[in-house]
Design a protein around this motif. Structure first.
Motif, mmCIF file in Angstrom:
data_model
loop_
_atom_site.group_PDB
_atom_site.id
_atom_site.type_symbol
_atom_site.label_atom_id
_atom_site.label_comp_id
_atom_site.label_asym_id
_atom_site.label_seq_id
_atom_site.Cartn_x
_atom_site.Cartn_y
_atom_site.Cartn_z
ATOM 1 N N SER A 19 43.952 37.772 15.230
ATOM 2 C CA SER A 19 44.508 37.492 16.547
ATOM 3 C C SER A 19 44.685 35.999 16.747
ATOM 4 O O SER A 19 44.278 35.198 15.909
ATOM 5 C CB SER A 19 43.576 38.028 17.636
ATOM 6 O OG SER A 19 42.330 37.346 17.593
ATOM 7 N N GLU A 56 40.990 32.501 20.349
ATOM 8 C CA GLU A 56 40.446 32.956 21.635
ATOM 9 C C GLU A 56 39.419 31.982 22.140
ATOM 10 O O GLU A 56 38.786 31.293 21.450
ATOM 11 C CB GLU A 56 39.827 34.335 21.475
ATOM 12 C CG GLU A 56 40.859 35.364 21.083
ATOM 13 C CD GLU A 56 40.267 36.731 20.835
ATOM 14 O OE1 GLU A 56 39.065 36.932 21.054
ATOM 15 O OE2 GLU A 56 41.010 37.602 20.388
ATOM 16 N N SER A 95 39.375 33.772 14.741
ATOM 17 C CA SER A 95 40.659 34.374 15.100
ATOM 18 C C SER A 95 41.371 34.917 13.861
ATOM 19 O O SER A 95 42.004 35.975 13.914
ATOM 20 C CB SER A 95 41.551 33.378 15.844
ATOM 21 O OG SER A 95 41.979 32.356 14.997
#
Length: 92
Positions: A89, A92, A84
């Motif tokens: 981001s 996940e 990630s």
């Protein structure tokens, strides 16, 4: 009991970091609910995986998922966190 002292410390850290980085108080900080540990809360079994456990608690709770991980899963958790970060981001 339940780690409330640590939770308050972590929450203060989040508020301080937000203020330092964003220049304003954490929005809706009065709406946060600090949830203490229960008998089935996953816990680390060593002195160095606290950051991974903190990230995983945050990830699972933010998705309203039950805390279904353990020390046994820590390598996979580290890999998810690293991926990630590399992808820029959330986990996940």
């Amino acid at each position: 009991g339940g780690g409330m002292t640590y939770l308050r410390g972590l929450f203060q850290y989040l508020k301080d970091e937000h203020k330092a980085k964003k220049g304003c108080p954490l929005p809706d900080e009065d709406k946060w609910e600090l949830v203490t540990c229960t008998e089935d809360t996953p816990f680390q079994q060593n002195g160095y995986d606290c950051g991974v456990f903190t990230c995983m608690y945050s990830d699972f709770l933010s998705k309203d998922c039950p805390l279904k991980f353990s020390q046994h899963h820590i390598t996979q958790c580290r890999q998810r966190i690293a991926l990630s970060i590399m992808n820029g981001s959330a986990i996940e």
